[in-house]
Design a protein around this motif. Structure first.
Motif, PDB file in Angstrom:
ATOM      1  N   SER A 276     105.025 -45.338 -52.235  1.00 47.09           N
ATOM      2  CA  SER A 276     106.219 -44.706 -51.027  1.00 47.09           C
ATOM      3  C   SER A 276     106.710 -43.431 -51.611  1.00 47.09           C
ATOM      4  CB  SER A 276     107.461 -45.029 -51.095  1.00 47.09           C
ATOM      5  OG  SER A 276     107.072 -46.698 -50.322  1.00 47.09           O
ATOM      6  N   VAL A 277     106.765 -42.940 -52.447  1.00 48.92           N
ATOM      7  CA  VAL A 277     106.334 -41.087 -52.888  1.00 48.92           C
ATOM      8  C   VAL A 277     105.669 -40.612 -52.276  1.00 48.92           C
ATOM      9  CG1 VAL A 277     107.276 -39.910 -56.004  1.00 48.92           C
ATOM     10  CG2 VAL A 277     108.412 -42.161 -54.915  1.00 48.92           C
ATOM     11  N   ALA A 278     104.166 -41.141 -52.951  1.00 50.74           N
ATOM     12  CA  ALA A 278     102.988 -40.390 -53.191  1.00 50.74           C
ATOM     13  C   ALA A 278     102.807 -39.815 -51.034  1.00 50.74           C
ATOM     14  CB  ALA A 278     102.020 -40.611 -53.012  1.00 50.74           C
ATOM     15  N   ALA A 279     103.782 -41.598 -50.217  1.00 46.68           N
ATOM     16  CA  ALA A 279     103.443 -40.671 -49.290  1.00 46.68           C
ATOM     17  C   ALA A 279     104.412 -39.838 -48.296  1.00 46.68           C
ATOM     18  CB  ALA A 279     103.372 -42.665 -48.548  1.00 46.68           C
ATOM     19  N   ASN A 280     105.677 -39.409 -49.165  1.00 51.69           N
ATOM     20  CA  ASN A 280     106.474 -39.130 -48.582  1.00 51.69           C
ATOM     21  C   ASN A 280     106.277 -37.410 -49.283  1.00 51.69           C
ATOM     22  OD1 ASN A 280     109.276 -40.463 -47.128  1.00 51.69           O
ATOM     23  ND2 ASN A 280     108.146 -41.984 -48.430  1.00 51.69           N
TER      24      ASN A 280
ATOM     25  N   PHE B 140     100.427 -30.955 -50.907  1.00 54.38           N
ATOM     26  CA  PHE B 140      99.970 -30.053 -51.596  1.00 54.38           C
ATOM     27  C   PHE B 140     100.361 -30.250 -52.914  1.00 54.38           C
ATOM     28  CE2 PHE B 140     103.600 -28.291 -49.997  1.00 54.38           C
ATOM     29  CZ  PHE B 140     104.191 -27.998 -50.829  1.00 54.38           C
ATOM     30  N   ALA B 141     101.933 -30.755 -53.064  1.00 53.69           N
ATOM     31  CA  ALA B 141     102.791 -31.545 -53.947  1.00 53.69           C
ATOM     32  C   ALA B 141     102.587 -32.400 -55.322  1.00 53.69           C
ATOM     33  CB  ALA B 141     104.298 -31.467 -53.870  1.00 53.69           C
ATOM     34  N   LEU B 142     101.737 -33.299 -54.471  1.00 47.77           N
ATOM     35  CA  LEU B 142     101.467 -34.939 -54.720  1.00 47.77           C
ATOM     36  C   LEU B 142     100.699 -34.043 -56.184  1.00 47.77           C
ATOM     37  CD1 LEU B 142     101.653 -37.479 -54.709  1.00 47.77           C
ATOM     38  CD2 LEU B 142      98.942 -37.577 -52.707  1.00 47.77           C
TER      39      LEU B 142
ATOM     40  N   SER C  65      95.803 -29.448 -47.255  1.00 47.38           N
ATOM     41  CA  SER C  65      95.261 -31.017 -46.311  1.00 47.38           C
ATOM     42  C   SER C  65      95.351 -32.241 -47.208  1.00 47.38           C
ATOM     43  CB  SER C  65      94.088 -30.565 -46.205  1.00 47.38           C
ATOM     44  OG  SER C  65      93.977 -29.637 -45.199  1.00 47.38           O
ATOM     45  N   LEU C  66      95.457 -33.207 -46.548  1.00 46.94           N
ATOM     46  CA  LEU C  66      95.828 -34.240 -46.408  1.00 46.94           C
ATOM     47  C   LEU C  66      94.221 -35.158 -46.992  1.00 46.94           C
ATOM     48  CD1 LEU C  66      98.284 -36.131 -44.128  1.00 46.94           C
ATOM     49  CD2 LEU C  66      99.224 -36.415 -46.688  1.00 46.94           C
ATOM     50  N   LEU C  67      93.200 -35.219 -46.007  1.00 48.56           N
ATOM     51  CA  LEU C  67      92.058 -35.657 -45.722  1.00 48.56           C
ATOM     52  C   LEU C  67      91.352 -34.186 -46.791  1.00 48.56           C
ATOM     53  CD1 LEU C  67      91.977 -37.781 -42.061  1.00 48.56           C
ATOM     54  CD2 LEU C  67      92.741 -38.084 -44.884  1.00 48.56           C
TER      55      LEU C  67
ATOM     56  N   LYS D 290      93.980 -42.909 -60.911  1.00 54.25           N
ATOM     57  CA  LYS D 290      93.861 -42.219 -59.354  1.00 54.25           C
ATOM     58  C   LYS D 290      93.640 -40.737 -59.040  1.00 54.25           C
ATOM     59  CE  LYS D 290      98.252 -45.137 -58.619  1.00 54.25           C
ATOM     60  NZ  LYS D 290      98.185 -45.597 -59.964  1.00 54.25           N
ATOM     61  N   ILE D 291      92.812 -40.243 -59.395  1.00 57.16           N
ATOM     62  CA  ILE D 291      92.355 -39.140 -60.161  1.00 57.16           C
ATOM     63  C   ILE D 291      91.028 -39.137 -58.208  1.00 57.16           C
ATOM     64  CG2 ILE D 291      90.108 -37.207 -61.090  1.00 57.16           C
ATOM     65  CD1 ILE D 291      92.303 -38.417 -63.620  1.00 57.16           C
ATOM     66  N   SER D 292      90.587 -40.095 -58.608  1.00 59.47           N
ATOM     67  CA  SER D 292      89.709 -40.013 -57.071  1.00 59.47           C
ATOM     68  C   SER D 292      90.366 -40.861 -55.277  1.00 59.47           C
ATOM     69  CB  SER D 292      88.564 -41.394 -57.195  1.00 59.47           C
ATOM     70  OG  SER D 292      89.972 -42.729 -56.763  1.00 59.47           O
ATOM     71  N   GLU D 293      91.699 -41.005 -56.439  1.00 55.80           N
ATOM     72  CA  GLU D 293      92.943 -40.083 -54.852  1.00 55.80           C
ATOM     73  C   GLU D 293      92.547 -39.049 -54.224  1.00 55.80           C
ATOM     74  OE1 GLU D 293      95.305 -43.645 -55.032  1.00 55.80           O
ATOM     75  OE2 GLU D 293      94.007 -45.255 -55.880  1.00 55.80           O
ATOM     76  N   VAL D 294      93.384 -38.471 -55.697  1.00 58.19           N
ATOM     77  CA  VAL D 294      94.256 -36.678 -55.962  1.00 58.19           C
ATOM     78  C   VAL D 294      93.341 -35.981 -56.853  1.00 58.19           C
ATOM     79  CG1 VAL D 294      95.931 -36.136 -56.189  1.00 58.19           C
ATOM     80  CG2 VAL D 294      96.071 -38.066 -55.190  1.00 58.19           C
TER      81      VAL D 294
END
Length: 856
Positions: free
Chosen positions: A782-786, A790-792, A5-7, A818-822
């Motif tokens: 842009s890469v992360a948004a596209n 699950f692949a991020l 999931s995204l969120l 960026k670990i706090s975001e992902v």
């Protein structure tokens, strides 16, 4: 199948401690059934719906929890002994808290919710995609994305009947898990009323809306259709012919008829995985389900049958009987993979799928200290995704080992008993272990727990003196790694021979050392009869030399393939030198079975990726050409009428290595010419060599060729051609063309699920890899948004070059912030560090050995 999931970070830890996890629904209420009504128009960007959930409140409370992401509620009422308008709080944990001003007493209620939501555009939840400019709607709910489509108890233990009602434009066809009961027309909209499902978890609910084509699948005990986007239905013939045979074979094995009222199969143009086992409405990535028989290779046909068998096996194992919690998702997937291999071998022996050894794909990963057991506590969805690919292969290999140990009849008897006991219910791994143990009267639980609940695997050392053989087990580790000591319960089968005599001695190895007596003193020993053990093995130098000398005549093809993998692993363990490995591999390049020769060549080529540097770069092309010459001379570089498919597959390896690694100009020129032929008429090009030609031509291609690839990619209606174009674009070698392809991956032409394919070849050559890494850093947002969510967490793998400590350091610095975001980045960085440091150590240890070998 497996989606993030995204969120939500995810769902939860084991059920026993679920109350401690903020991602798990608080056990205040439980559902008994759910009706969902949706208004869906693919031309729009949002949809609306209403759901009614029959539930029981379990204890006095002022609120209840469900799951939800991205939707907005318009009305929420709890209807029962005392009605209550509920307020809504959508939490960042993927849950929604519905609160009442007054206390809700235990009892039965109906929860009614009106809501709106956007269609997802990243291949999860209820998502929208365009095919040839035409919009379609599909669903992918596993693991935790049903909550994007409607309010729901989105955990596997909530297994209830669902009933769907879908209103859509009358021009659209609508499908769901169950047969359609009736339709009503109101203006230009039609409402489709679907039958109620048997009890299923929310992740198996599915639907599809669009201007589809369909064809009937005949000779099944229930109705079934192949369903495709427009212009592709003619490609469904192979699947339509195969499906009844697969279904019949599964019904026969399980001893239980298929339980759902229909079996529809949907070809999905945007799909991030292979397929998804939704009950009654199975979805497949279209390049798997749809084949042009004029150009289909044996491997494509095998993949079609195998994945159909995998998804249909799930209809019993996973759907009829469902895991209690995500910590047993590994078993769902492992069992379906194991079953698919059995069915494929049974129905299509010509595929030689028995020569696919899943353990060879994952043991190197499993050996690492950073790798977790495949059955482990699950807290976040990153935990579910971590090692899920390992779970498929390791799990299925371990099940095959156990079946071989207890016998096929006892294994089948245990499976049947398990399915009958837990039909329409939830179960856990221990329930299966118990059923298999009871059927076989063996300690199945002891064996399976030791492999499933521990990471890594045993290194089995076999020492022989006369007729006595001593077997020792220790944890397999890469050279120089200090790992905790472990023991397994290992079914070991030793094949041995002398003269014309060949025997097998079997033992359950439960201690560090055990000794057995053979029937006679052997001339040679092979410590893994049938290549069914999930362990590596080692012999002393004299025994190993005797085995290699006898391998061609005494070992089966499968055993020779396993031998190559085992020897390759011994280099990692520091047991043999790189030169010794290369010499052994050369022995098998001229093996009488093309599959073995193909594998030996692949292992040789893989050493180039590890050891190539300035000290030896000039030596590799000549070595590769020399290594490949025997196979090239024996089989030729062009196909012969009626040749075995294994020869065609070997030729693919030969041509690829000659073109890419050997820099053979005649092969490159042929590739350029054949790529142009393929663009005009794919059926005119050898289907086994088509991808190699396209990739090689791209590497040496110009802008005109890139434009031709892009145009074909956008206009073809053949999913196989589309995928080949996508993969080939990733090989363009000139800097400006590589950048153009990378930038193209961020456009609307390339879907989220396709983006990984277009990145797949970008690391070929250090120069191209460096440009890819710079591009990812520059375009990170842009890469992360596209990418599919699950692949991020895997993105750090794209920014790290080979055995390069400096590149690893840069990756760590960039992604740690960026670990706090992902949160999944933390796990990826840990694995990357171990893998690269192991590679660096291997290269330092063996580079001199490799260079000495190359300079012979």
């Amino acid at each position: 199948m497996f989606i993030k999931s995204l969120l939500t970070l995810s769902v939860a830890i084991a059920v026993s401690s679920a109350h401690a996890n903020e991602y798990v629904i608080e056990k205040l209420a439980k559902p008994s059934s759910q009706h969902v009504s949706l208004t869906l128009d693919p031309a729009q960007d949002t949809f609306s719906g209403m759901t009614e959930i029959s539930l029981e409140v379990l204890k006095p409370t002022k609120y209840i929890e469900l799951n939800g992401v991205d939707y907005a509620t318009q009305m929420v009422k709890l209807l029962g002994t005392k009605n209550c308008d509920l307020s809504t709080e959508m939490l960042k944990t993927g849950k929604v808290k519905f609160s009442c001003d007054e206390q809700i007493q235990p009892g039965k209620y109906t929860l009614k919710i009106d809501f709106t939501a956007p269609y997802n555009r990243q291949s999860v939840g209820l998502y929208k995609t365009l095919d040839q400019g035409v919009p379609y709607l599909f669903t992918q709910f596993e693991m935790s994305d049903a909550r994007r489509a409607f309010p729901v108890f989105d955990e596997p233990s909530y297994k209830i009947p669902f009933q769907l009602t879908i209103t859509a434009p009358s021009s659209q066809k609508v499908y769901a898990n169950t047969p359609e009961l009736k339709t009503t027309v109101n203006g230009d909209m039609t409402t489709h009323f679907f039958d109620k499902t048997p009890p299923i978890p929310s992740y198996l609910v599915a639907m599809a809306v669009g201007p589809f084509e369909e064809r009937e699948v005949k000779d099944m005990p229930i109705p079934g259709r192949i369903i495709t986007p427009q212009g592709k239905i003619h490609l469904g013939e192979y699947a339509a012919q195969a499906m009844p045979k697969v279904l019949a074979a599964l019904e026969d094995y399980f001893g239980i008829p298929y339980v759902y009222k229909k079996l529809d199969s949907v070809a999905v143009p945007e799909f991030p995985f292979g397929a998804m086992e939704n009950s009654g409405l199975v979805t497949y990535r279209e390049d798997i389900l749809l084949l042009d028989l004029a150009t289909a290779t044996r491997s494509k046909k095998q993949r079609n049958i195998s994945i159909i068998a995998h998804e249909l096996a799930h209809q019993w194992y996973g759907n009829l009987v469902t895991m209690k919690w995500w910590n047993d998702l590994w078993l769902n997937e492992a069992f379906a993979s194991w079953m698919a291999a059995k069915i494929t071998t049974q129905l299509n022996p010509e595929f030689e799928s028995h020569l696919d050894l899943p353990q060879n794909n994952v043991m190197a990963l499993d050996a690492r200290l950073s790798t977790k057991p495949i059955r482990k506590p699950i807290k976040t969805e990153a935990d579910i995704m971590d090692g899920l690919g390992l779970a498929y292969s390791k799990g299925s290999a371990v099940l095959a080992m156990v079946e071989n140990w207890i016998g096929e009849e006892a294994f089948q008897q245990g499976i049947r008993a398990y399915l009958k006991e837990f039909s329409y219910k939830n179960a856990e791994a221990a329930d299966l272990w118990q059923a298999l143990g009871k059927a076989s009267n063996k300690d199945v639980a002891g064996v399976l727990k030791s492999f499933i609940e521990q990471s890594s695997f045993p290194l089995v050392k076999v020492s022989q003196q006369g007729k006595m053989v001593t077997i020792n087990q220790s944890r397999f580790t890469n050279a120089g790694v200090d790992a905790p000591a472990q023991l397994w319960n290992v079914p070991v089968a030793i094949k041995y021979g002398a003269g014309d005599q060949v025997k097998t001695a079997s033992i359950l190895l439960t201690k560090e050392n055990q000794t057995i007596e053979l029937e006679f003193e052997p001339e040679w020993i092979y410590p893994d009869q049938g290549a069914l053990g999930y362990y590596r093995w080692v012999l002393d130098d004299k025994q190993f030399a005797a085995l290699i000398n006898k391998a061609a005549d005494t070992l089966t093809v499968r055993e020779r393939l396993a031998l190559l993998s085992a020897v390759d692993a011994l280099l990692d363990a520091g047991v043999i030198s790189a030169a010794h490995l290369m010499q052994t591999l050369e022995t098998f390049i001229s093996d009488k079975h093309p599959r073995v020769a193909n594998t030996a060549l692949a292992y040789l080529a893989s050493q180039k990726r590890t050891f190539e540097d300035a000290s030896n770069q000039h030596l590799w092309p000549e070595f590769i050409r020399k290594s490949i010459t025997p196979a090239a001379k024996q089989y030729g570089l062009t196909a012969k009428i009626g040749e075995d498919a294994a020869i065609s597959q070997l030729r693919t390896q030969v041509v690829s290595r000659l073109g890419f690694d050997g820099e053979d100009q005649s092969v490159i020129n042929t590739a350029k010419a054949q790529a142009r032929v393929y663009l005009n008429n794919p059926s005119k090009v050898d289907p086994y060599l088509a991808s190699t030609y396209l990739n090689l031509a791209a590497f040496h291609g110009d802008k005109n060729l890139l434009d031709a690839y892009m145009n074909t990619f956008k206009t073809t209606k053949d999913p196989q051609v589309r995928t080949k174009m996508l993969a080939a674009m990733s090989y363009f070698g000139k800097p400006e063309l590589q950048k153009a392809v990378l930038d193209y991956s961020l456009t609307d032409d390339v879907t989220a699920s396709d983006m990984r394919t277009i990145l797949s070849g970008q690391k070929y050559t250090p120069e191209r890899e460096a440009r890819l890494i710079k591009w990812v850093y520059t375009n990170y947002d842009s890469v992360a948004a596209n990418l599919p969510p699950f692949a991020l967490p895997n993105l750090p793998y794209y920014t790290t070059a080979g055995c390069d400590a400096s590149s690893l350091k840069t990756t760590q610095a960039f992604f740690t912030d960026k670990i706090s975001e992902v949160p999944g980045y933390a796990r990826s960085l840990s694995k990357l560090a171990e893998g690269i440091n192991t590679c660096i150590a291997l290269k330092e240890r063996e580079l001199a050995s490799i260079n000495s070998f190359l300079k012979r």
